[in-house]
Design a protein around this motif. Structure first.
Motif: not given
Length: 332
Positions: A30, A32-33, A35-36, A39-40, A43, A177, A189, A226, A229
């Protein structure tokens, strides 16, 4: 007619495990795109909002007190025994041992240390972040609350956020993960989400945490998963160094076992001239038992009978047929 044995569900599971590839190259690490990262960030913002809502004693604190006064452990006392066992799924020691055993088997099967290293990094991040937040905010739990309606912050407690909930999210979420397929990742998940949700609700049921503690614990565990990565390059470098160290130790051991052991040199001390003459004279004469002579077979040798009796001499014994002399009588 030949019939094949019917495979059970457990046999199919072990057959699937035996097909696990070594050093799986198809598993994407994984990253750190975008999208991620979004989300991070969301959050993290939610984490800050929960903390702020508790600090200002908002409606969330009032909800905490309402749930505490409801006393779920008295309302549903018949499930108390089950909740006592279920909450163990959030304790750090037992869960870490179980998950580490499974990931250790995967590491041995795939000849990689990434699963174990990822688990170690995630638990380290969990201890640092959650532990710092617990002792930094110092919130008291429901059983130790001092005044009704207060947020109980900075009073020396250590329950905000919930460590059980955050540990359940991280420990069981690391399995998803590290999943080797998209289908397994979806199933794991869902299982980890349900397990961590149940652990959080179990702590609220037992009265050991406020509801806001559980919400913040879920958020703290999700932040670690999250952001994991970002630590993948560090995990890869650590794995490479560990394998290089192992190879160097094995090579050194092979060189040590292959090198012959040299005998220590023999030091000869010279003798004086007189002693050298005596040694030369003695060495020129061969011992008697080494003197060459004719060799005869045992059957050709003449037996030799020793003369006389083989018995040792005894002064008090007399030959057979002779009369011993009378002994003089003594005494009165």
């Amino acid at each position: 007619m030949r019939t094949e044995p019917k495979l059970t569900r457990l046999d199919r599971v072990f057959a699937r495990l035996d097909r696990e590839p070594e050093r799986p190259a198809h598993i994407d690490v994984p990253k750190m795109s975008r999208h991620r990262i979004v989300l991070f960030a969301a959050t993290l913002a939610f984490y800050g909002a929960i903390v702020w809502a508790v600090v200002i004693t908002s409606w969330l604190v009032r909800l905490d007190w309402q749930v505490m006064f409801f006393r779920p452990y008295q309302q549903w006392s018949e499930i108390h025994w089950f909740v006592d066992y279920y909450v163990v799924l959030g304790q750090r020691g037992p869960t870490a041992v179980m998950v580490a055993a499974w990931l250790g088997w995967r590491s041995w099967r795939q000849h990689t240390l990434r699963p174990l290293l990822a688990l170690g990094v995630s638990l380290l991040l969990l201890n640092i972040t959650v532990g710092a937040a617990k002792y930094g905010m110092g919130r008291l739990g429901p059983h130790y609350a001092t005044s009704i309606g207060s947020n109980e912050m900075w009073l020396g407690g250590d329950i905000f956020p919930s460590g059980h909930t955050a540990n359940a999210v991280v420990t069981w979420g690391i399995l998803a993960y590290l999943a080797s397929s998209a289908r397994a990742q979806r199933w794991l998940s869902a299982v980890s989400a349900v397990t961590s949700l149940g652990v959080g609700m179990a702590t609220v049921y037992l009265g050991t945490h406020w509801l806001s503690d559980v919400i913040l614990g879920w958020t703290a565990g999700l932040l670690i998963l999250l952001g994991l990565p970002w630590f993948e390059p560090l995990i890869a470098r650590a794995e490479t160094r560990i394998f290089d160290l192992r190879d160097r130790l094995l090579a050194r051991r092979r060189r040590t076992s292959a090198t012959p052991v040299e005998a220590p040199p023999v030091v000869v001390t010279p003798l004086p001239a007189d002693d050298r003459d005596d040694v030369g004279a003695c060495s020129s004469r061969a011992p008697v038992y080494l003197t060459p002579g004719p060799h005869t077979a045992r059957s050709e040798r003449t037996p030799v009978t020793p003369a006389g009796s083989r018995r040792p001499p005894h002064p008090e014994r007399h030959p057979r047929g002779s009369t011993p002399s009378a002994r003089p009588l003594t005494g009165g």
